[in-house]
Design an enzyme around this catalytic site. Structure first.
Site, PDB file in Angstrom:
ATOM      1  CE  LYS A 229      -3.762  -2.276   2.395  1.00  0.00           C
ATOM      2  NZ  LYS A 229      -5.043  -2.093   3.508  1.00  0.00           N
TER       3      LYS A 229
ATOM      4  CG  PHE B 178     -13.048   1.723   7.517  1.00  0.00           C
ATOM      5  CD1 PHE B 178     -12.730   1.233   6.190  1.00  0.00           C
ATOM      6  CD2 PHE B 178     -13.802   1.404   8.288  1.00  0.00           C
ATOM      7  CE1 PHE B 178     -12.899   0.005   5.877  1.00  0.00           C
ATOM      8  CE2 PHE B 178     -14.190  -0.207   7.867  1.00  0.00           C
ATOM      9  CZ  PHE B 178     -13.630  -1.010   6.952  1.00  0.00           C
TER      10      PHE B 178
ATOM     11  NE  ARG C  85      -6.693 -12.271   5.271  1.00  0.00           N
ATOM     12  CZ  ARG C  85      -7.372 -10.932   5.397  1.00  0.00           C
ATOM     13  NH1 ARG C  85      -7.569 -10.293   4.284  1.00  0.00           N
ATOM     14  NH2 ARG C  85      -8.071 -10.302   6.441  1.00  0.00           N
TER      15      ARG C  85
ATOM     16  CB  THR D 226      -7.125  -5.486   9.737  1.00  0.00           C
ATOM     17  OG1 THR D 226      -7.760  -6.958   9.250  1.00  0.00           O
ATOM     18  CG2 THR D 226      -7.587  -4.324   9.027  1.00  0.00           C
TER      19      THR D 226
ATOM     20  NE  ARG E 201      -2.246  -5.826   7.092  1.00  0.00           N
ATOM     21  CZ  ARG E 201      -3.606  -6.329   6.719  1.00  0.00           C
ATOM     22  NH1 ARG E 201      -3.987  -7.339   7.432  1.00  0.00           N
ATOM     23  NH2 ARG E 201      -4.210  -5.856   5.475  1.00  0.00           N
TER      24      ARG E 201
ATOM     25  CG  ASN F  70      -3.680  -2.232   6.765  1.00  0.00           C
ATOM     26  OD1 ASN F  70      -3.597  -1.739   5.620  1.00  0.00           O
ATOM     27  ND2 ASN F  70      -4.888  -2.923   7.118  1.00  0.00           N
TER      28      ASN F  70
ATOM     29  CG  HIS G 108      -5.415  -6.214  -0.368  1.00  0.00           C
ATOM     30  ND1 HIS G 108      -6.672  -6.150   0.235  1.00  0.00           N
ATOM     31  CD2 HIS G 108      -5.387  -7.196  -1.544  1.00  0.00           C
ATOM     32  CE1 HIS G 108      -7.289  -7.256  -0.556  1.00  0.00           C
ATOM     33  NE2 HIS G 108      -6.618  -7.751  -1.265  1.00  0.00           N
TER      34      HIS G 108
HETATM   35  P1  ATP Z   1      -7.067  -5.851   3.207  1.00  0.00           P
HETATM   36  O1  ATP Z   1      -8.271  -6.181   2.434  1.00  0.00           O
HETATM   37  O2  ATP Z   1      -6.603  -4.321   2.727  1.00  0.00           O
HETATM   38  O3  ATP Z   1      -6.098  -7.080   3.220  1.00  0.00           O
HETATM   39  P2  ATP Z   1      -8.061  -6.805   5.747  1.00  0.00           P
HETATM   40  O4  ATP Z   1      -8.746  -7.864   4.828  1.00  0.00           O
HETATM   41  O5  ATP Z   1      -7.176  -7.192   6.797  1.00  0.00           O
HETATM   42  O6  ATP Z   1      -7.370  -5.587   4.752  1.00  0.00           O
HETATM   43  P3  ATP Z   1     -10.543  -5.425   5.807  1.00  0.00           P
HETATM   44  O7  ATP Z   1     -11.815  -5.600   6.745  1.00  0.00           O
HETATM   45  O8  ATP Z   1     -10.846  -6.132   4.338  1.00  0.00           O
HETATM   46  O9  ATP Z   1      -9.383  -5.878   6.301  1.00  0.00           O
HETATM   47  O10 ATP Z   1     -10.376  -3.845   5.521  1.00  0.00           O
HETATM   48  C1  ATP Z   1      -9.829  -3.423   4.409  1.00  0.00           C
HETATM   49  C2  ATP Z   1      -9.101  -2.406   4.650  1.00  0.00           C
HETATM   50  O11 ATP Z   1      -9.827  -1.138   5.088  1.00  0.00           O
HETATM   51  C3  ATP Z   1      -7.942  -2.458   5.803  1.00  0.00           C
HETATM   52  O12 ATP Z   1      -6.772  -3.066   5.369  1.00  0.00           O
HETATM   53  C4  ATP Z   1      -7.706  -1.077   6.293  1.00  0.00           C
HETATM   54  O13 ATP Z   1      -6.665  -0.274   5.334  1.00  0.00           O
HETATM   55  C5  ATP Z   1      -8.961  -0.643   6.063  1.00  0.00           C
HETATM   56  N1  ATP Z   1      -9.721  -0.428   7.122  1.00  0.00           N
HETATM   57  C6  ATP Z   1     -10.396  -1.530   7.914  1.00  0.00           C
HETATM   58  N2  ATP Z   1     -11.064  -1.190   9.051  1.00  0.00           N
HETATM   59  C7  ATP Z   1     -10.728   0.085   9.451  1.00  0.00           C
HETATM   60  C8  ATP Z   1     -10.962   0.954  10.530  1.00  0.00           C
HETATM   61  N3  ATP Z   1     -11.596   0.570  11.453  1.00  0.00           N
HETATM   62  N4  ATP Z   1     -10.576   2.314  10.197  1.00  0.00           N
HETATM   63  C9  ATP Z   1      -9.766   2.690   8.994  1.00  0.00           C
HETATM   64  N5  ATP Z   1      -9.485   1.756   8.099  1.00  0.00           N
HETATM   65  C10 ATP Z   1      -9.970   0.646   8.298  1.00  0.00           C
HETATM   66 MG    MG Z   2      -9.988  -7.507   3.225  1.00  0.00          MG
END
Ligand code: ATP
Ligand code: MG
Length: 138
Positions: free
Chosen positions: A10, A58, A86, A92, A103, A113, A116
């Site tokens: 990212k 968000f 993962r 996350t 991370r 973070n 992805h």
């Molecule tokens: P990714 O899809 O990026 O791999 P993830 O699967 O661990 O991450 P998701 O729940 O899919 O988490 O959320 C997608 C992205 O949205 C997160 O990686 C983060 O960048 C952002 N995000 C998630 N939760 C929050 C939050 N509470 N506040 C701000 N940003 C958030």
């Molecule tokens: Mg995700």
């Protein structure tokens, strides 16, 4: 079970110069790079990519962040790719990520973070096709 996952390094991580170190971790963990590119998402493309989160509070922040700088996208191959990746990237929220995860070591916050990782075999295929044309993979 598919052996493909999709990742993006990212804009926070590319901007801090962590790209090489993160790719090194990915390769050392046994993933084979099947496609790779350094690019930048428009706000429209970032919004489409994360459309599943459209109703989340968000979403606007996420789209703005993901289009704020360069990303490095890759298709990765390994047995059990989605779950193993993962595990390699960690939770996350980096504050909750296990020691030694990407991370934990490279991310600053839940929003910014570092990486992805696809959450299912089905989404890995969809996401890989979203970022890569047939000419860019083998
Ligand atoms: P990714 O899809 O990026 O791999 P993830 O699967 O661990 O991450 P998701 O729940 O899919 O988490 O959320 C997608 C992205 O949205 C997160 O990686 C983060 O960048 C952002 N995000 C998630 N939760 C929050 C939050 N509470 N506040 C701000 N940003 C958030
Ligand atoms: Mg995700």
């Amino acid at each position: 079970m598919s052996n493909i996952t999709f990742t993006m390094i990212k804009p926070d991580a590319t901007g801090k110069g962590f790209t090489g170190a993160i790719i090194d971790r990915i390769i050392k963990a046994g993933f084979v790079i099947k496609a790779l590119k350094w690019t930048k998402l428009s706000a429209e493309k970032a919004g489409e990519f994360y459309a599943i989160h459209k109703e989340r509070p968000f979403y606007g922040e996420l789209v703005e962040f993901m289009s704020s700088g360069t990303i490095v996208a890759a298709i990765l191959e390994k047995d059990n790719a989605v779950a193993d990746f993962r595990k390699l990237i960690g939770a996350t929220n980096p504050a909750h990520a296990d020691a030694g995860t990407i991370r934990k070591d490279f991310a600053a916050s839940v929003g910014e973070n570092a990486v992805h990782g696809s959450d299912s075999d089905e989404n890995a295929i969809i996401e890989g096709n979203f970022l890569f044309s047939s000419l860019e993979r083998f």
